[in-house]
Design a protein around this motif. Structure first.
Motif, PDB file in Angstrom:
ATOM      1  N   VAL A 104     -13.354   0.148  17.272  1.00 33.43           N
ATOM      2  CA  VAL A 104     -12.437   0.219  16.124  1.00 33.43           C
ATOM      3  C   VAL A 104     -11.803  -1.144  15.871  1.00 33.43           C
ATOM      4  CG1 VAL A 104     -10.260   1.236  15.323  1.00 33.43           C
ATOM      5  CG2 VAL A 104     -12.054   2.705  16.292  1.00 33.43           C
ATOM      6  N   GLU A 105     -11.426  -1.850  16.938  1.00 32.51           N
ATOM      7  CA  GLU A 105     -10.863  -3.194  16.774  1.00 32.51           C
ATOM      8  C   GLU A 105     -11.878  -4.130  16.119  1.00 32.51           C
ATOM      9  OE1 GLU A 105      -9.256  -6.981  19.402  1.00 32.51           O
ATOM     10  OE2 GLU A 105      -9.690  -5.104  20.431  1.00 32.51           O
ATOM     11  N   ALA A 106     -13.130  -4.053  16.553  1.00 31.75           N
ATOM     12  CA  ALA A 106     -14.166  -4.931  16.002  1.00 31.75           C
ATOM     13  C   ALA A 106     -14.448  -4.608  14.540  1.00 31.75           C
ATOM     14  CB  ALA A 106     -15.442  -4.818  16.828  1.00 31.75           C
ATOM     15  N   LEU A 107     -14.451  -3.326  14.189  1.00 36.24           N
ATOM     16  CA  LEU A 107     -14.750  -2.920  12.816  1.00 36.24           C
ATOM     17  C   LEU A 107     -13.563  -3.141  11.876  1.00 36.24           C
ATOM     18  CD1 LEU A 107     -16.720   0.360  13.535  1.00 36.24           C
ATOM     19  CD2 LEU A 107     -17.655  -1.836  12.813  1.00 36.24           C
ATOM     20  N   ALA A 108     -12.371  -3.198  12.429  1.00 34.44           N
ATOM     21  CA  ALA A 108     -11.138  -3.518  11.700  1.00 34.44           C
ATOM     22  C   ALA A 108     -10.975  -2.685  10.431  1.00 34.44           C
ATOM     23  CB  ALA A 108     -11.078  -5.018  11.429  1.00 34.44           C
ATOM     24  N   ALA A 109     -10.894  -3.343   9.279  1.00 37.27           N
ATOM     25  CA  ALA A 109     -10.631  -2.663   8.005  1.00 37.27           C
ATOM     26  C   ALA A 109     -11.689  -1.623   7.678  1.00 37.27           C
ATOM     27  CB  ALA A 109     -10.533  -3.687   6.874  1.00 37.27           C
ATOM     28  N   LEU A 110     -12.919  -1.863   8.073  1.00 30.32           N
ATOM     29  CA  LEU A 110     -13.984  -0.898   7.800  1.00 30.32           C
ATOM     30  C   LEU A 110     -13.711   0.419   8.520  1.00 30.32           C
ATOM     31  CD1 LEU A 110     -16.685  -0.129   6.532  1.00 30.32           C
ATOM     32  CD2 LEU A 110     -17.804  -1.182   8.517  1.00 30.32           C
ATOM     33  N   ALA A 111     -13.265   0.367   9.763  1.00 25.20           N
ATOM     34  CA  ALA A 111     -12.956   1.593  10.512  1.00 25.20           C
ATOM     35  C   ALA A 111     -11.837   2.371   9.831  1.00 25.20           C
ATOM     36  CB  ALA A 111     -12.578   1.255  11.950  1.00 25.20           C
ATOM     37  N   LEU A 112     -10.798   1.661   9.394  1.00 26.70           N
ATOM     38  CA  LEU A 112      -9.693   2.334   8.690  1.00 26.70           C
ATOM     39  C   LEU A 112     -10.193   3.009   7.423  1.00 26.70           C
ATOM     40  CD1 LEU A 112      -6.951  -0.433   9.034  1.00 26.70           C
ATOM     41  CD2 LEU A 112      -7.096   1.695  10.333  1.00 26.70           C
ATOM     42  N   GLU A 113     -11.019   2.286   6.676  1.00 31.44           N
ATOM     43  CA  GLU A 113     -11.567   2.820   5.425  1.00 31.44           C
ATOM     44  C   GLU A 113     -12.433   4.049   5.686  1.00 31.44           C
ATOM     45  OE1 GLU A 113     -14.913   1.404   2.233  1.00 31.44           O
ATOM     46  OE2 GLU A 113     -13.544  -0.134   2.962  1.00 31.44           O
ATOM     47  N   LEU A 114     -13.332   3.966   6.651  1.00 37.47           N
ATOM     48  CA  LEU A 114     -14.227   5.081   6.934  1.00 37.47           C
ATOM     49  C   LEU A 114     -13.477   6.331   7.393  1.00 37.47           C
ATOM     50  CD1 LEU A 114     -17.136   3.210   8.735  1.00 37.47           C
ATOM     51  CD2 LEU A 114     -17.232   4.327   6.497  1.00 37.47           C
ATOM     52  N   ARG A 164     -15.812  16.016   7.591  1.00 40.67           N
ATOM     53  CA  ARG A 164     -14.365  16.066   7.850  1.00 40.67           C
ATOM     54  C   ARG A 164     -13.568  16.235   6.574  1.00 40.67           C
ATOM     55  NH1 ARG A 164     -11.899  11.746   9.092  1.00 40.67           N
ATOM     56  NH2 ARG A 164     -10.185  12.812  10.100  1.00 40.67           N
ATOM     57  N   ASP A 165     -14.012  15.562   5.501  1.00 43.08           N
ATOM     58  CA  ASP A 165     -13.279  15.589   4.233  1.00 43.08           C
ATOM     59  C   ASP A 165     -14.271  15.421   3.086  1.00 43.08           C
ATOM     60  OD1 ASP A 165     -11.625  15.339   2.057  1.00 43.08           O
ATOM     61  OD2 ASP A 165     -10.460  13.672   2.860  1.00 43.08           O
ATOM     62  N   PRO A 166     -14.816  16.538   2.586  1.00 42.38           N
ATOM     63  CA  PRO A 166     -15.829  16.460   1.525  1.00 42.38           C
ATOM     64  C   PRO A 166     -15.323  15.831   0.228  1.00 42.38           C
ATOM     65  CG  PRO A 166     -15.765  18.654   2.505  1.00 42.38           C
ATOM     66  CD  PRO A 166     -14.598  17.892   3.058  1.00 42.38           C
ATOM     67  N   SER A 167     -14.016  15.745   0.042  1.00 41.71           N
ATOM     68  CA  SER A 167     -13.483  15.186  -1.204  1.00 41.71           C
ATOM     69  C   SER A 167     -13.479  13.657  -1.222  1.00 41.71           C
ATOM     70  CB  SER A 167     -12.052  15.691  -1.438  1.00 41.71           C
ATOM     71  OG  SER A 167     -11.171  15.156  -0.456  1.00 41.71           O
ATOM     72  N   ARG A 168     -13.661  13.035  -0.054  1.00 45.40           N
ATOM     73  CA  ARG A 168     -13.626  11.560   0.005  1.00 45.40           C
ATOM     74  C   ARG A 168     -14.908  10.957  -0.529  1.00 45.40           C
ATOM     75  NH1 ARG A 168     -12.843   9.092   5.015  1.00 45.40           N
ATOM     76  NH2 ARG A 168     -12.488   7.223   3.817  1.00 45.40           N
ATOM     77  N   ALA A 169     -14.756   9.927  -1.324  1.00 41.25           N
ATOM     78  CA  ALA A 169     -15.911   9.180  -1.832  1.00 41.25           C
ATOM     79  C   ALA A 169     -16.194   8.042  -0.862  1.00 41.25           C
ATOM     80  CB  ALA A 169     -15.620   8.636  -3.223  1.00 41.25           C
ATOM     81  N   LEU A 170     -17.246   8.167  -0.101  1.00 40.71           N
ATOM     82  CA  LEU A 170     -17.627   7.144   0.873  1.00 40.71           C
ATOM     83  C   LEU A 170     -18.895   6.467   0.398  1.00 40.71           C
ATOM     84  CD1 LEU A 170     -17.049   9.253   4.088  1.00 40.71           C
ATOM     85  CD2 LEU A 170     -15.632   7.380   3.280  1.00 40.71           C
ATOM     86  N   ARG A 171     -18.965   5.156   0.606  1.00 45.52           N
ATOM     87  CA  ARG A 171     -20.146   4.417   0.189  1.00 45.52           C
ATOM     88  C   ARG A 171     -20.603   3.499   1.307  1.00 45.52           C
ATOM     89  NH1 ARG A 171     -17.277   0.232  -0.156  1.00 45.52           N
ATOM     90  NH2 ARG A 171     -15.739  -0.469  -1.574  1.00 45.52           N
TER      91      ARG A 171
END
Length: 191
Positions: free
Chosen positions: A23-33, A97-104
């Motif tokens: 999570v530390e290495a992925l930083a902002a990407l982990a938060l976003e995902l 976990r959350d079908p309403s989230r738009a993930l790309r």
């Protein structure tokens, strides 16, 4: 590797050490995902991903560096040609976990490279050259598996990390935008 250090594949029971480092290495990407505001909120999401198989953040794509039985560093790596399928599987798990989230998915690697996705060393172990050892070890594994080059991304805001990659033989060959941050794509021929 020196005495006391052991290079090995990650196991599901490595989650307590590996997930916070990942999570530390992925930083902002982990938060976003994870749709989270802090790293601690991301950890439970990535613990589930880490334990599962068949996607990008699975333990099956991670290596661990142990010292005297304790994990001190982790690296996530896989063939670039596998990225689209691995990313799609990760996003499908997150959508559960959350079908309403738009993930790309934002492409990180090139199909013809072995991609070093994330690397982190435990804070108490930094400055010992462990990151370089892990990169060299994963590049040796990639070469043995028939890959001819390795690739990675480095955030433009991390010039010290970029210097390390240059020292290890990586050179910038382009750039990518990831989670709103510019990254240099760096490659290294494997021989």
């Amino acid at each position: 590797m020196t005495t006391g250090l052991q290079w090995r594949r990650a196991r599901p029971d490595d989650a307590d050490v590996a997930v916070p480092l990942l999570v530390e290495a992925l930083a902002a990407l982990a938060l976003e995902l994870a749709g989270a505001g802090t790293a601690r909120e991301v950890w439970p999401v990535f613990r589930v991903l880490f334990a599962a198989r068949g996607h990008r953040y699975s333990h099956e794509h991670m290596r661990v560096l142990d010292e005297d039985g304790a994990a001190v560093a982790v690296i996530l790596a896989y063939p670039g040609r596998d990225e689209p399928a691995l990313a799609a599987a990760s996003l499908a798990r997150l959508r559960e976990r959350d079908p309403s989230r738009a993930l790309r998915h934002e492409t990180k690697s090139a199909p013809d490279e072995y991609y070093l996705d994330a690397l982190a060393v435990a804070p108490s172990q930094r400055g010992r050259g462990l990151a370089a050892r892990m990169i060299e070890a994963v590049c040796a594994e990639a070469l043995a598996a028939g890959h001819t080059r390795a690739g990675l991304l480095v955030d433009e805001a991390k010039p010290g990390v970029k210097r390390l990659y240059r020292k290890l033989g990586f050179a910038v060959d382009g750039e990518r935008m990831l989670s709103g941050h510019r990254h240099d794509h760096m490659v290294k021929p494997l021989r």
